[in-house]
Design a protein around this motif. Structure first.
Motif, short mmCIF file in Angstrom:
data_model
loop_
_atom_site.label_atom_id
_atom_site.label_comp_id
_atom_site.label_asym_id
_atom_site.label_seq_id
_atom_site.Cartn_x
_atom_site.Cartn_y
_atom_site.Cartn_z
N SER A 65 4.91 -8.30 -6.64
CA SER A 65 4.01 -7.66 -5.90
C SER A 65 3.45 -8.33 -4.84
O SER A 65 4.21 -9.42 -4.26
N ALA A 116 1.69 2.05 -3.73
CA ALA A 116 0.90 2.31 -4.57
C ALA A 116 0.81 3.60 -5.27
O ALA A 116 1.52 4.53 -4.63
N LYS A 166 -2.88 -5.96 -14.61
CA LYS A 166 -2.02 -7.31 -13.95
C LYS A 166 -1.76 -8.30 -15.12
O LYS A 166 -2.19 -8.78 -15.74
N CYS A 194 -8.54 -14.06 -8.35
CA CYS A 194 -8.12 -12.58 -7.95
C CYS A 194 -8.26 -11.81 -9.54
O CYS A 194 -7.26 -11.04 -9.69
N ILE A 240 -6.06 -0.46 -12.72
CA ILE A 240 -5.07 -1.66 -12.36
C ILE A 240 -4.98 -2.55 -13.57
O ILE A 240 -5.92 -2.94 -14.24
N GLU A 289 -7.30 -4.03 -3.85
CA GLU A 289 -7.32 -3.65 -5.24
C GLU A 289 -8.93 -2.92 -5.37
O GLU A 289 -8.79 -1.83 -6.12
N LYS A 290 -9.80 -3.32 -5.01
CA LYS A 290 -10.98 -2.42 -5.06
C LYS A 290 -10.88 -1.18 -4.38
O LYS A 290 -11.30 -0.21 -5.15
N ALA A 297 -9.70 -5.10 -11.97
CA ALA A 297 -8.29 -5.16 -11.65
C ALA A 297 -8.10 -6.85 -12.27
O ALA A 297 -7.35 -7.70 -11.66
N LEU A 344 -8.08 0.53 -4.10
CA LEU A 344 -7.35 1.37 -4.84
C LEU A 344 -8.16 1.85 -6.23
O LEU A 344 -8.10 2.93 -6.58
N SER A 345 -8.80 1.01 -6.65
CA SER A 345 -9.73 1.22 -7.84
C SER A 345 -10.79 2.36 -7.55
O SER A 345 -10.99 3.03 -8.26
N ASN A 372 -8.03 -9.06 -3.19
CA ASN A 372 -9.40 -8.49 -3.77
C ASN A 372 -9.93 -7.05 -3.06
O ASN A 372 -10.30 -6.09 -4.10
N HIS A 432 0.84 -1.27 0.01
CA HIS A 432 -0.06 -0.11 0.05
C HIS A 432 0.86 1.07 0.04
O HIS A 432 0.54 2.23 -0.67
#
Length: 272
Positions: free
Chosen positions: A127, A115, A169, A221, A167, A157-158, A226, A160-161, A154, A112
């Motif tokens: 990662s 990020a 990957k 994931c 994102i 990443e949600k 993402a 961050l989104s 999950n 984090h």
């Protein structure tokens, strides 16, 4: 929205993935090696221009995750796709064995912190997925702790989104035979000695277990916000061309814009 080109590599979340059925030498996405290499250069320049807009706009960010077995080409991808970009708006974070301080926190703490902030393209060389890959294969954590991490990833990443980070990957899918060739280069070419780590040979012995771990992570994931992309990585030019195009198309879809003047009129500015 993923483009038709990106969708040919995209993993649909919740569906089983068989890496054995995906050819790591597949080059069918491109007409020829020569044209693909030319497209890499064009895409890299387009990424540079879009990154400049993204940085100036300062409202959103892009996170690019590069994950793969040793010798799959993570460093080479960064050079081919992002070296044209100016250094201000791109941050590359290589994730190595956690430090004592990092081990004293939850497994996502160091991730984090890395990020990308708004306006930045952040690139993860390895990662947070190491914690459901190498940690799982080498049994470095309790099975119940690893099991919980898929949902925690999950949710992370949600988060961050939801806060403006797009994102992407990429799983760089290399064959065991190709990895062997690249490892041999590292022990015969003096300029590549520094890349060789004897522990890589121990990981090769665990290849089937790593593939199983990857397949589980890919299945569990890969939400729409993402997604994972499995990129054939035996041929460097295929790997680089595919990733460059997907990154460019993603930035084009984000459509960053240079901001307009705030509170002043350029036509009224007089510089003597």
């Amino acid at each position: 929205m993923a483009s038709p080109f990106a969708r040919r590599f995209t993993v649909e979340g919740g569906k089983s993935v068989s890496l054995a059925k995906i050819d790591p030498r597949d080059e069918s996405a491109f007409e020829s090696k020569e044209k693909a290499k030319a497209e890499i250069a064009k895409d890299a320049e387009a990424i540079n221009q879009l990154q400049d807009c993204l940085y100036a706009e300062g409202r959103r960010s892009l996170l690019v995750v590069l994950q793969g077995m040793d010798c799959s080409g993570k460093d080479g991808t960064v050079r081919a796709v992002f070296n044209t970009c100016g250094p201000i708006g791109v941050e590359v974070t290589p994730f190595k064995v956690p430090s004592a301080e990092e081990r004293a926190h939850d497994f996502l703490w160091r991730v984090h912190k890395a990020a990308p902030p708004k306006g930045i393209i952040g690139i993860f060389n390895r990662s947070h997925y190491e914690d459901v890959l190498v940690v799982k294969v080498k049994k470095l954590a309790k099975p119940e702790d690893i099991e919980r991490r898929y949902e925690e990833i999950n949710n992370f990443e949600k988060l961050l989104s939801d806060h403006g980070t797009r994102i992407l990957k990429f799983m760089l899918h290399i064959s065991k035979d190709e990895q062997a060739e690249r490892l041999r280069e590292r022990v015969t070419d003096p300029k590549k000695f520094w890349k060789f780590n004897p522990s890589d040979l121990e990981d090769r012995k665990l290849w089937p277990h790593f593939m199983d771990a990857y397949e589980t992570a890919l299945k569990r994931c890969s939400p729409a916000h993402a997604p994972w992309h499995v990129i054939p990585a035996d041929r460097n030019w295929v790997r680089n061309a595919a990733i460059a195009r997907i990154v460019r198309e993603t930035l084009e879809d984000m459509a960053p814009k240079y901001p307009k003047p705030d509170g002043w009129d350029p036509k009224k500015v007089v510089i003597e």
